[in-house]
Design a protein around this motif. Sequence first.
Motif, short mmCIF file in Angstrom:
data_model
loop_
_atom_site.label_atom_id
_atom_site.label_comp_id
_atom_site.label_asym_id
_atom_site.label_seq_id
_atom_site.Cartn_x
_atom_site.Cartn_y
_atom_site.Cartn_z
N LEU A 340 10.20 0.55 4.23
CA LEU A 340 9.06 1.36 3.79
C LEU A 340 7.79 0.52 3.69
N GLU A 341 7.83 -0.71 4.21
CA GLU A 341 6.71 -1.63 4.14
C GLU A 341 6.04 -1.78 5.51
N LEU A 342 4.77 -2.16 5.48
CA LEU A 342 4.06 -2.54 6.69
C LEU A 342 4.08 -4.07 6.73
N ARG A 343 4.83 -4.65 7.70
CA ARG A 343 5.14 -6.07 7.67
C ARG A 343 4.67 -6.77 8.94
N PRO A 344 3.38 -7.11 9.03
CA PRO A 344 2.93 -7.91 10.17
C PRO A 344 3.44 -9.33 10.06
N GLY A 345 3.56 -9.99 11.21
CA GLY A 345 4.04 -11.37 11.23
C GLY A 345 2.92 -12.38 11.22
N ALA A 346 3.32 -13.64 11.32
CA ALA A 346 2.38 -14.77 11.30
C ALA A 346 2.56 -15.58 12.58
N PRO A 347 2.09 -15.08 13.72
CA PRO A 347 2.28 -15.79 14.99
C PRO A 347 1.59 -17.14 14.97
N GLY A 348 2.35 -18.18 15.36
CA GLY A 348 1.78 -19.53 15.37
C GLY A 348 1.37 -20.02 14.00
N GLY A 349 1.92 -19.41 12.95
CA GLY A 349 1.58 -19.81 11.59
C GLY A 349 0.30 -19.22 11.06
N ARG A 350 -0.36 -18.36 11.85
CA ARG A 350 -1.60 -17.72 11.39
C ARG A 350 -1.27 -16.65 10.35
N ALA A 351 -2.05 -16.58 9.30
CA ALA A 351 -1.81 -15.58 8.27
C ALA A 351 -2.38 -14.24 8.71
N PRO A 352 -1.59 -13.16 8.65
CA PRO A 352 -2.11 -11.85 9.06
C PRO A 352 -3.09 -11.30 8.03
N ARG A 353 -4.03 -10.50 8.52
CA ARG A 353 -4.95 -9.81 7.63
C ARG A 353 -5.02 -8.35 8.04
N LEU A 354 -4.68 -7.48 7.12
CA LEU A 354 -4.70 -6.06 7.41
C LEU A 354 -5.99 -5.43 6.90
N PRO A 355 -6.44 -4.35 7.56
CA PRO A 355 -7.60 -3.61 7.03
C PRO A 355 -7.26 -2.97 5.69
N ASP A 356 -8.28 -2.49 5.01
CA ASP A 356 -8.09 -1.73 3.77
C ASP A 356 -7.82 -0.28 4.14
N PHE A 357 -6.53 0.05 4.29
CA PHE A 357 -6.16 1.37 4.73
C PHE A 357 -6.35 2.40 3.62
N PRO A 358 -6.53 3.68 3.99
CA PRO A 358 -6.46 4.73 2.98
C PRO A 358 -5.08 4.74 2.33
N ALA A 359 -4.98 5.35 1.19
CA ALA A 359 -3.70 5.40 0.47
C ALA A 359 -2.63 6.03 1.34
N PRO A 360 -1.40 5.46 1.32
CA PRO A 360 -0.30 6.05 2.09
C PRO A 360 -0.12 7.52 1.74
N GLY A 361 0.22 8.28 2.77
CA GLY A 361 0.40 9.71 2.57
C GLY A 361 -0.82 10.52 2.92
N THR A 362 -1.98 9.85 3.16
CA THR A 362 -3.16 10.57 3.58
C THR A 362 -2.88 11.27 4.89
N ALA A 363 -3.23 12.52 4.98
CA ALA A 363 -2.96 13.27 6.20
C ALA A 363 -3.80 12.71 7.34
N SER A 364 -3.15 12.39 8.45
CA SER A 364 -3.86 11.83 9.58
C SER A 364 -4.57 12.88 10.40
N ASP A 365 -4.33 14.17 10.09
CA ASP A 365 -5.05 15.21 10.82
C ASP A 365 -5.88 16.07 9.87
N ALA A 366 -6.26 15.49 8.75
CA ALA A 366 -7.04 16.26 7.78
C ALA A 366 -8.45 16.51 8.30
#
Length: 582
Positions: A340-366
């Motif tokens: 139930l997690e969003l788990r990006p990796g660290a290719p070549g040891g680089r730290a992943p950075r995710l955008p500030d997503f809307p809260a989970p469960g937000t309707a994608s077709d609202a």
Amino acid sequence: MVAGTHWLASATGMGVLERGGNAFDAAVAAGFVLQVAEPHLNGPGGEVPILLWSEAEQKASVVCGQGVAPAAATIDRFTELGLDVVPGTGLLAATVPGAFGGWLLMLERWGTWSLADVLAPAIHYAEHGIPVLDRIAATIESVEGLFTHDWPTSAATWLPDGNVPAPGTKLANPVLAATYRRLVAESRSGTREQQISAARHAWYEGFVAEAVADFSAKTAWLDSSGEVHGGLLTGDDLAGWSASVEEPLTFDYHGHTVAKTGPWGQGPVFLQQLALLKDVDLGAMELLGADYVHTVTEAAKLAFADREAWYGDADVPMSDLLGDAYNAERRRLLGAQASLELRPGAPGGRAPRLPDFPAPGTASDAPGLSGARSPQGVGEPTVGRDGTVKGDTCHIDVVDRFGNMVSATPSGGWLQSSPTIPALGFCLGTRAQMFWLQEDLPASLRPGTRPRTTLSPSFALRDGRPWLAFGTPGGDQQDQWSLNFFLAVVHGRLNLQEAIDAPMFHSEHFPSSFFPRGSRPGVMHVEDRLGQDVVAELRRRGHEVEVQGPWTLGRLSAVARDGAFLKAAANPRGAQGYAVGR
């Protein structure tokens, strides 16, 4: 052979082949017909990525018909407007319309026909009308209030006599026909290549560019933010852009080499899924059994998490993301239970950075607003919550007698995305909604860069020989449905049509690429033909399974070179896809 998402386009392509044209001529003619036949799914203001195999050159190439963000499109500009996401509709989300440049570049470099000849079928259908599909009527009906109250230029184009066109009637677009006739007229002289160059000039520096720039600068319209905004696109933006030819990214998988676009699109997630699954014995699992569906879905979650952290028109560490060591480590995350997690990796040891997503469960077709004036059609209307396909994108595949092959996924500029430009008969696209309005992300909004699109044609070689061109509409689902099809052919030994017809599934776990960018952790959609026992076991493993109708997911098509035969298959869902050949 020609296969695609609408019978008129497939028939047009086949007609070109039978009159001596090659696969590239056929794909271009079919692509322009798709703009007319499926206006709720693509248009002249949109974009097209193309994967092709040239038999003469003995190589695969990518044609990038994806336009870039305007010079004035900065994060600061949107912040000044009080926006933290790019609206899903209207003029602010426009990028340079790249489809015309992409189709013409392929025609110029690999084709043999003139512009007048490849445009003739589209001009005919625009002038005399196309049969209104149920989905065209439903799309126009969903935006009737918006068109009537706020987008009168769209009402004039898509509400003939002020009414929603009924399914089965004819719908014409004479203004678009006139635009294409003028392009042909302004490019009549000189060689075939000079004519194509003249038409490209008319589009990106001539009368089309002038109309686009004037409309963008001098008008303002309600968009999905709930506010009225003008556009940022200028004539200089159009004049400064051109389609390009690139090397594809590839990955070897069980005797097959799959080619995709670069990470300015989502295509490499297909390759990342293959890299994760390469050392998993899918062949030992029951095709479409619970183990199989669970494993493929969990691999998709990991690959798409990397898409969120790493992809964009930027320096993306693809060699690490596709590397054996990285994927051996990531493969260990494929557990027995649904993540139930969003788990990006660290290719070549680089730290992943995710955008500030809307809260989970937000309707994608609202929708952006409610009521009769709601700007419906925000984002890309892909698969509805009830499993019905509301519309999305188009696809076309071609293979000719010489062995040339094309896979193309045109999209954007759909009729509900933005107000119609009355002088041209089409609207601009809204692909800039895929940028993030946050600094220092690979997919951050930056002038002159391509948005990270979901458009994802596919090509594959088998034992080093060109074999398969395939793809599907479907936004974020494209590289899930296409992968499922490919794995069914490779591991399930299904033929092309059997693999397309097989029960389909996909995950909605990761954030949507479209406004308002919502996610649904753990949710997956499956066609009910997958079976109650499989669904029950998937739920036991922690998946939130939403069962859809029996023929509702996927719109795949494919063509293949298989020994002495050419083969093709198309999607039966919706009774609209069509494969043809001789």
